[in-house]
Design an enzyme around this catalytic site. Structure first.
Site, PDB file in Angstrom:
ATOM      1  N   ASP A   1     132.014  40.321  -9.365  1.00  0.00           N
ATOM      2  CA  ASP A   1     131.842  41.168 -10.542  1.00  0.00           C
ATOM      3  C   ASP A   1     133.158  41.753 -11.054  1.00  0.00           C
ATOM      4  OD1 ASP A   1     129.096  40.705 -10.221  1.00  0.00           O
ATOM      5  OD2 ASP A   1     128.924  42.389  -8.826  1.00  0.00           O
TER       6      ASP A   1
ATOM      7  N   LYS B   1     134.897  37.989 -14.237  1.00  0.00           N
ATOM      8  CA  LYS B   1     135.245  36.562 -14.365  1.00  0.00           C
ATOM      9  C   LYS B   1     134.630  35.955 -15.623  1.00  0.00           C
ATOM     10  CE  LYS B   1     133.325  35.825 -10.351  1.00  0.00           C
ATOM     11  NZ  LYS B   1     133.045  37.207  -9.925  1.00  0.00           N
TER      12      LYS B   1
ATOM     13  N   GLY C   1     126.143  36.665 -11.715  1.00  0.00           N
ATOM     14  CA  GLY C   1     125.771  37.261 -12.996  1.00  0.00           C
ATOM     15  C   GLY C   1     127.054  37.509 -13.750  1.00  0.00           C
ATOM     16  N   HIS C   2     127.267  36.767 -14.829  1.00  0.00           N
ATOM     17  CA  HIS C   2     128.515  36.883 -15.583  1.00  0.00           C
ATOM     18  C   HIS C   2     128.194  37.396 -16.983  1.00  0.00           C
ATOM     19  CE1 HIS C   2     130.158  33.476 -12.794  1.00  0.00           C
ATOM     20  NE2 HIS C   2     130.037  34.617 -12.179  1.00  0.00           N
TER      21      HIS C   2
ATOM     22  N   GLN D   1     131.020  34.422  -7.474  1.00  0.00           N
ATOM     23  CA  GLN D   1     131.208  35.331  -6.338  1.00  0.00           C
ATOM     24  C   GLN D   1     132.713  35.628  -6.231  1.00  0.00           C
ATOM     25  OE1 GLN D   1     128.911  32.419  -5.650  1.00  0.00           O
ATOM     26  NE2 GLN D   1     127.642  33.887  -6.704  1.00  0.00           N
TER      27      GLN D   1
HETATM   28  P1  GDP Z   1     131.671  38.696 -13.106  1.00  0.00           P
HETATM   29  O1  GDP Z   1     130.530  38.466 -12.163  1.00  0.00           O
HETATM   30  O2  GDP Z   1     132.988  38.647 -12.427  1.00  0.00           O
HETATM   31  O3  GDP Z   1     131.623  37.794 -14.318  1.00  0.00           O
HETATM   32  O4  GDP Z   1     131.506  40.171 -13.631  1.00  0.00           O
HETATM   33  P2  GDP Z   1     130.151  40.843 -14.200  1.00  0.00           P
HETATM   34  O5  GDP Z   1     129.951  40.354 -15.577  1.00  0.00           O
HETATM   35  O6  GDP Z   1     129.038  40.714 -13.215  1.00  0.00           O
HETATM   36  O7  GDP Z   1     130.557  42.362 -14.132  1.00  0.00           O
HETATM   37  C1  GDP Z   1     131.625  42.869 -14.866  1.00  0.00           C
HETATM   38  C2  GDP Z   1     131.087  43.938 -15.819  1.00  0.00           C
HETATM   39  O8  GDP Z   1     132.164  44.661 -16.361  1.00  0.00           O
HETATM   40  C3  GDP Z   1     130.351  43.338 -17.008  1.00  0.00           C
HETATM   41  O9  GDP Z   1     129.351  44.217 -17.418  1.00  0.00           O
HETATM   42  C4  GDP Z   1     131.451  43.238 -18.067  1.00  0.00           C
HETATM   43  O10 GDP Z   1     130.947  43.282 -19.388  1.00  0.00           O
HETATM   44  C5  GDP Z   1     132.237  44.478 -17.773  1.00  0.00           C
HETATM   45  N1  GDP Z   1     133.671  44.406 -18.057  1.00  0.00           N
HETATM   46  C6  GDP Z   1     134.519  43.333 -17.946  1.00  0.00           C
HETATM   47  N2  GDP Z   1     135.791  43.717 -18.201  1.00  0.00           N
HETATM   48  C7  GDP Z   1     135.744  45.038 -18.462  1.00  0.00           C
HETATM   49  C8  GDP Z   1     136.744  46.007 -18.770  1.00  0.00           C
HETATM   50  O11 GDP Z   1     137.938  45.747 -18.811  1.00  0.00           O
HETATM   51  N3  GDP Z   1     136.317  47.299 -18.956  1.00  0.00           N
HETATM   52  C9  GDP Z   1     135.003  47.649 -18.872  1.00  0.00           C
HETATM   53  N4  GDP Z   1     134.674  48.916 -19.073  1.00  0.00           N
HETATM   54  N5  GDP Z   1     134.031  46.753 -18.611  1.00  0.00           N
HETATM   55  C10 GDP Z   1     134.406  45.482 -18.380  1.00  0.00           C
HETATM   56  P1  IMO Z   2     129.323  37.092  -9.334  1.00  0.00           P
HETATM   57  O1  IMO Z   2     129.592  35.640  -9.601  1.00  0.00           O
HETATM   58  C1  IMO Z   2     128.578  40.237  -6.428  1.00  0.00           C
HETATM   59  C2  IMO Z   2     126.503  39.071  -2.763  1.00  0.00           C
HETATM   60  C3  IMO Z   2     125.099  39.601  -2.547  1.00  0.00           C
HETATM   61  C4  IMO Z   2     125.098  39.676  -1.030  1.00  0.00           C
HETATM   62  C5  IMO Z   2     125.888  38.451  -0.619  1.00  0.00           C
HETATM   63  C6  IMO Z   2     125.031  37.249  -0.243  1.00  0.00           C
HETATM   64  O2  IMO Z   2     128.515  37.764 -10.375  1.00  0.00           O
HETATM   65  O3  IMO Z   2     130.592  37.816  -8.990  1.00  0.00           O
HETATM   66  P2  IMO Z   2     123.564  35.560  -1.674  1.00  0.00           P
HETATM   67  O4  IMO Z   2     122.395  35.802  -2.580  1.00  0.00           O
HETATM   68  O5  IMO Z   2     124.724  34.901  -2.327  1.00  0.00           O
HETATM   69  O6  IMO Z   2     123.183  34.878  -0.390  1.00  0.00           O
HETATM   70  O7  IMO Z   2     124.035  37.042  -1.231  1.00  0.00           O
HETATM   71  O8  IMO Z   2     126.698  38.118  -1.724  1.00  0.00           O
HETATM   72  N1  IMO Z   2     126.693  38.357  -4.049  1.00  0.00           N
HETATM   73  C7  IMO Z   2     127.370  38.850  -5.076  1.00  0.00           C
HETATM   74  N2  IMO Z   2     127.939  40.056  -5.253  1.00  0.00           N
HETATM   75  N3  IMO Z   2     128.680  39.292  -7.385  1.00  0.00           N
HETATM   76  C8  IMO Z   2     128.139  38.073  -7.206  1.00  0.00           C
HETATM   77  O9  IMO Z   2     128.356  37.055  -8.058  1.00  0.00           O
HETATM   78  C9  IMO Z   2     127.409  37.819  -6.030  1.00  0.00           C
HETATM   79  N4  IMO Z   2     126.728  36.753  -5.552  1.00  0.00           N
HETATM   80  C10 IMO Z   2     126.303  37.089  -4.326  1.00  0.00           C
HETATM   81  O10 IMO Z   2     124.924  40.861  -3.133  1.00  0.00           O
HETATM   82  O11 IMO Z   2     125.814  40.814  -0.593  1.00  0.00           O
HETATM   83 MG    MG Z   3     128.723  39.347 -11.650  1.00  0.00          MG
END
Ligand code: GDP
Ligand code: IMO
Ligand code: MG
Length: 427
Positions: free
Chosen positions: A13, A16, A40-41, A223
């Protein structure tokens, strides 16, 4: 044409999805090489919010070929739903392709994920319950079902039957659950196979051909490094190779193709799920960061655990991934804090260390911090590095110097445009 790889350097998270979307503008291919719909992106464009789980984050640009690669585990039900969601937003999904070598997540994988977690009790991993671990376990155990198997009804029938007979023994005898039934699962998956069949390709040849045609290829990690099956905080990890090494095994490309390894880190740290987290904040500052950063899981909506930036683990991640470009996200989230802490060393078994131990646990590590004065003003509107507050620049310089890697981009908000670009050659 050198290939680019994006990986998360913490526990996921890091943003990416946002960065992959940005880099997709100049990419012909965006390829996922590991993981599944546990990801979850999020991508924000002009008040529109897209959430992707399995589909590469290049999909918003209609020119990008999006490949779900050989190393990924695919839940067809979830994939079909994700495609429908994108289409309801008016996104063209014609260029989504699936590797014939990718493995299929079956309903018994999801069920076993849940049972395994329950049986672990206090030691549960906190998985996403998407069946990822059991699907990879079957792959390694050589009983998995691949996408290519869905195309051969007779073979699929035999493989599925064997799997269900065996899984039913585990479900009923070990977990005392109700058995699952072959026919309904078989029928369900035959329907999915019809829906996805036109997207199935030999991704390995497609990627190699694209490389030789000098196409621009971007690999999107899911991840992150500290969740990597080999190098993460085992057993509190996911079940795939999230690191840059995973590109070679998960997309069938040799290391010599790869050039730019782009590591993404938040300006602080979060973790969702269980497991060690040395710099976790227990007090009010944690909820301050959680609320300002909207730190709730994109896949499961669980509140993310929040903590300070951990440079020891970040250095370890950069080392294993060969990171040569750094991106710092969510710097805006720290804007209201008076003091910002950064971990520079651990105290482990009474000794000061600067490495990430294999058996890291919350009770065998003490964190050594240094403190920075906060900048105490909003920065989400800033687009030029020079205009950042001095304390903010000091914080960034310290990170660069500690890791000895230059920052490519600083993200100061979720919107596609909220960036301070330091090296324009990538964007
Ligand atoms: P990922 O799994 O690495 O793609 O990240 P996620 O999308 O799960 O989580 C990142 C969260 O932070 C999302 O809700 C993005 O919209 C948000 N986000 C990304 N970059 C920034 C930033 O620079 N500032 C803030 N406030 N939010 C951001
Ligand atoms: P993105 O791509 C954050 C964590 C789960 C758990 C562990 C194992 O959005 O960064 P799993 O279901 O993969 O067997 O769970 O990994 N986990 C993540 N945490 N971002 C993710 O993906 C994750 N995908 C799995 O919360 O601790
Ligand atoms: Mg994510």
């Amino acid at each position: 044409m050198p290939l680019n790889v994006i990986v998360g350097l913490q526990w996921g998270d890091e943003g990416k999805g946002k960065i992959t979307d940005l880099l997709s503008k100049n990419s012909d291919y965006v390829i996922r090489y590991q993981g599944g719909n546990n990801s979850g992106h999020s991508i924000h464009i002009n008040n529109r919010h897209f959430v992707l789980h399995l589909i590469p984050s290049g999909i918003i640009y209609s020119h990008v070929n999006c490949i779900i690669g050989p190393g990924v585990v695919i839940d067809p039900k979830s994939l079909i739903q994700e495609i429908k969601n994108l289409e309801s937003f008016g996104i063209n999904t014609d260029k989504i392709y699936l590797s014939n070598r990718a493995h299929v997540i079956m309903p018994y994988h999801r069920l076993l994920d849940k049972y395994q977690e329950e049986s672990l009790g206090k030691m549960s991993i906190g998985t996403t319950h998407r069946g990822i671990g059991p699907a990879y376990a079957d792959k390694i155990g050589r009983v998995g079902i691949r996408i290519v198997d869905l195309m051969n009804i007779d073979l699929f029938r035999i493989k599925l039957k064997k799997n269900i007979d065996f899984k039913n023994q585990i479900i009923t005898k070990i977990y005392k659950g109700d058995p699952i039934f072959f026919e309904s699962i078989y029928e369900e998956y035959i329907e999915y196979a019809k829906i996805i069949s036109h997207r199935i390709i030999d991704a390995v040849y497609e990627i190699h051909n694209a490389f030789h045609k000098r196409k621009k290829i971007l690999f999107e990690g899911a991840q992150a490094m500290l969740l990597d099956i080999n190098y993460g905080t085992y057993p509190y990890v996911t079940t795939s190779s999230c690191s840059t090494g995973g590109v070679c095994t998960g997309a069938g490309v040799p290391p010599s193709f790869l050039k730019n390894f782009i590591g993404i880190a938040k300006a602080y740290t979060t973790r969702v799920g269980n497991g060690p987290f040395p710099t976790e904040i227990k007090g009010d500052e944690s909820s301050l960061i959680r609320e300002k950063g909207n730190e709730y899981g994109t896949t499961t909506n669980r509140p993310r655990r929040c903590g300070w930036l951990d440079l020891v683990s970040l250095k370890y991640s950069c080392m294993i991934n060969g990171i040569n470009h750094l991106i710092i996200t969510k710097l805006d989230v720290l804007s209201t804090l008076k003091v910002i802490k950064v971990c520079i060393e651990y105290r482990y078994n009474g000794k000061i260390i600067k490495y990430f131990p294999a058996n890291i646990e919350n009770n065998n590590i003490e964190v050594v911090y240094i403190e920075f004065y906060g900048w105490e003003k909003e920065i989400y509107h800033i687009r030029n590095y020079e205009n950042l507050p001095e304390n903010c620049k000091k914080y960034l310089k310290f990170i660069e110097n500690y890791l000895n890697i230059r920052i490519l981009l600083i993200s100061v908000g979720p919107e596609r445009t909220q960036n301070i670009i330091k090296n324009k050659s990538f964007f």
